[in-house]
Design a protein around this motif. Structure first.
Motif, PDB file in Angstrom:
ATOM      1  N   GLU A  54      11.086   5.316  -9.089  1.00 18.46           N
ATOM      2  CA  GLU A  54      11.987   4.394  -9.636  1.00 18.46           C
ATOM      3  C   GLU A  54      12.530   3.362  -8.473  1.00 18.46           C
ATOM      4  O   GLU A  54      12.303   2.259  -8.781  1.00 18.46           O
ATOM      5  N   ALA A  55      12.812   3.838  -7.511  1.00 20.18           N
ATOM      6  CA  ALA A  55      13.316   2.880  -6.427  1.00 20.18           C
ATOM      7  C   ALA A  55      12.215   2.373  -6.034  1.00 20.18           C
ATOM      8  O   ALA A  55      12.325   1.044  -5.653  1.00 20.18           O
ATOM      9  N   VAL A  56      10.995   3.094  -5.747  1.00 19.23           N
ATOM     10  CA  VAL A  56       9.978   2.343  -4.998  1.00 19.23           C
ATOM     11  C   VAL A  56       9.413   1.296  -6.104  1.00 19.23           C
ATOM     12  O   VAL A  56       9.085   0.203  -5.681  1.00 19.23           O
ATOM     13  N   LYS A 100       0.729  -1.182  -0.006  1.00 13.74           N
ATOM     14  CA  LYS A 100      -0.014   0.124   0.274  1.00 13.74           C
ATOM     15  C   LYS A 100       0.814   1.131   0.024  1.00 13.74           C
ATOM     16  O   LYS A 100       0.478   2.083  -0.664  1.00 13.74           O
ATOM     17  N   LEU A 101       1.823   1.243   0.865  1.00 10.63           N
ATOM     18  CA  LEU A 101       2.916   2.406   0.914  1.00 10.63           C
ATOM     19  C   LEU A 101       3.608   2.547  -0.494  1.00 10.63           C
ATOM     20  O   LEU A 101       3.677   3.630  -0.966  1.00 10.63           O
ATOM     21  N   CYS A 102       3.958   1.626  -1.082  1.00 11.12           N
ATOM     22  CA  CYS A 102       4.625   1.754  -2.509  1.00 11.12           C
ATOM     23  C   CYS A 102       3.442   2.283  -3.572  1.00 11.12           C
ATOM     24  O   CYS A 102       3.687   3.102  -4.235  1.00 11.12           O
ATOM     25  N   GLU A 103       1.921   1.665  -3.301  1.00 11.45           N
ATOM     26  CA  GLU A 103       1.217   2.132  -4.274  1.00 11.45           C
ATOM     27  C   GLU A 103       0.882   3.658  -4.302  1.00 11.45           C
ATOM     28  O   GLU A 103       0.887   4.313  -5.129  1.00 11.45           O
ATOM     29  N   GLU A 125       1.275   6.375  -7.036  1.00 12.15           N
ATOM     30  CA  GLU A 125       0.008   7.049  -7.684  1.00 12.15           C
ATOM     31  C   GLU A 125      -0.036   8.523  -7.527  1.00 12.15           C
ATOM     32  O   GLU A 125      -0.817   9.467  -8.039  1.00 12.15           O
ATOM     33  N   SER A 126       0.831   9.068  -6.723  1.00 11.21           N
ATOM     34  CA  SER A 126       1.052  10.681  -6.434  1.00 11.21           C
ATOM     35  C   SER A 126       1.830  11.137  -7.849  1.00 11.21           C
ATOM     36  O   SER A 126       2.776  10.548  -8.271  1.00 11.21           O
ATOM     37  N   SER A 127       1.673  12.210  -8.564  1.00 13.65           N
ATOM     38  CA  SER A 127       2.036  12.824  -9.657  1.00 13.65           C
ATOM     39  C   SER A 127       3.461  13.418  -9.275  1.00 13.65           C
ATOM     40  O   SER A 127       3.553  13.976  -8.163  1.00 13.65           O
TER      41      SER A 127
END
Length: 376
Positions: A338-340, A318-321, A325-327
């Motif tokens: 890129e790291a996420v 969820k943290l990654c998503e 999702e943030s612009s």
């Protein structure tokens, strides 16, 4: 004149060692020769000749150094430096150092022991080996329970050095204390990449033996990272003039911290995992100004989620998503994304086989970056 004087001193010393008082004065002269690569020399050959004569003079007087009134600490330091500087005469300096250790061992002071032991963490691997051999063969380190340099040497890049350090550790019955890991922290900032790697492994090794030290260590690493990531600005004196100060980016310190975080991955407690990933995403490590640090931080993140992420797949995904999702409005955010993405992919290995989210993860990996980078 200097060369002739050295010849004369070498000749007299070979016949009969000088007395302690005279030797104290001569050593000061010999130190000048070795520290300056020769004195008043016109050609390289003459300078080299002076170095050889100085070395031979020392070799004739190592037994006389059993007198603690002589500048033995300085002599140890000069010999360690000379082994690194005059590599063409390495064998001669190594023999002098070993012989000196043998001579002074029964009456060695704490400062002298510390000077000798510091030689096991110098950049030159040949010198580290020579010092470790001399310590193993000649010195007694039972005056205290922990030597940070010997603990570091146990995690050296070179297998032979690790073996020697382990022998020294066991022979002297050295032990890890609760503050041992903290004592290794300054070495993460070394300019020597080998020492940074050894320090990272040494910290993880100490934490493994003292698990209660993990949380204070993690806090310290994060605080130090934030401090070393601040741009360095010139300081002004009271007249408004800039004070001479090194303003170069201390990326080595941040790189050392990333190496330590990676080595600590197997020790991460479950409750620290999500806050740690938050730190990586929100506090700058994944968008560090140094590409070397960024890459190493990504490796640390992947190592941590790979080793410990199975029990916390849901909150981590969820943290990654939410991050993805943030612009993105800046290059720094692009680097974080890129790291996420890479962490997101690493988390997917913890999903059960046939999980419906696996294809979504793959789609996310392909969709997040229009041109996937090599690391992704």
């Amino acid at each position: 004149l200097v060369t002739r004087l050295l010849y004369r001193l070498r000749s007299l010393g070979e016949q009969r060692p000088f007395d302690t008082v005279t030797l104290s004065y001569i050593f000061s002269f010999v130190f000048l020769v070795l520290e300056n690569g020769g004195i008043d020399r016109k050609e390289a050959e003459e300078a080299d000749e002076q170095i050889v004569l100085a070395t031979e003079f020392i070799s004739y007087h190592t037994d006389a150094c059993n007198d603690p009134t002589l500048p033995r600490q300085k002599l140890l330091s000069v010999l360690i430096d000379s082994m690194q500087t005059y590599t063409q005469h390495f064998r001669a300096f190594k023999d002098c150092f070993t012989s000196l250790c043998r001579s002074i061992a029964p009456s060695m002071s704490t400062a002298e022991t510390d000077t000798a032991v510091r030689g096991v963490i110098v950049p030159d691997p040949s010198v580290r080996n020579a010092v470790l051999q001399a310590i193993s063969a000649e010195l007694d380190l039972t005056d205290r329970e922990f030597y940070e340099e010997i603990w570091l040497a146990r995690y050296d890049d070179v297998t032979e050095h690790r073996d020697l350090a382990n022998e020294i550790w066991e022979e002297n019955e050295l032990k890890v204390a609760t503050d041992s890991a903290a004592k290794e922290l300054p070495y993460l900032e070394s300019k020597d990449s080998q020492l940074r790697r050894a320090a990272a492994r040494a910290i993880a090794g100490a934490i493994k033996e003292q698990p209660a030290s993990f949380e204070p260590m993690l806090s310290s690493l994060q605080e130090t990272y934030l401090e070393r990531a601040k741009p360095r600005k010139p300081e002004l004196d009271r007249y408004g003039m800039p004070i001479k100060k090194d303003l170069s980016d201390p990326w080595e310190a941040r790189h050392g911290i990333s190496l330590a975080l990676k080595e600590l991955s197997v020790s991460f407690p479950e409750q620290q995992l999500v806050p740690f990933v938050h730190f990586l995403v929100e506090s700058g490590p994944l968008s560090d100004a140094s590409a070397t640090v960024r890459d190493s931080m990504v490796e640390a993140a992947v190592s941590v989620v790979t080793a410990q992420g199975k029990s916390l797949v849901e909150p981590l995904m969820k943290l990654c998503e939410s991050t993805l999702e943030s612009s993105s409005t800046s290059q720094a955010q692009d680097l974080v994304n890129e790291a996420v993405v890479i962490m997101y992919g690493a988390l997917a290995q913890h999903l059960p086989e046939g999980d419906s989210r696996t294809p979504k993860v793959v789609q996310r990996l392909l969709a997040t970056l229009s041109t996937p980078s090599e690391s992704v």
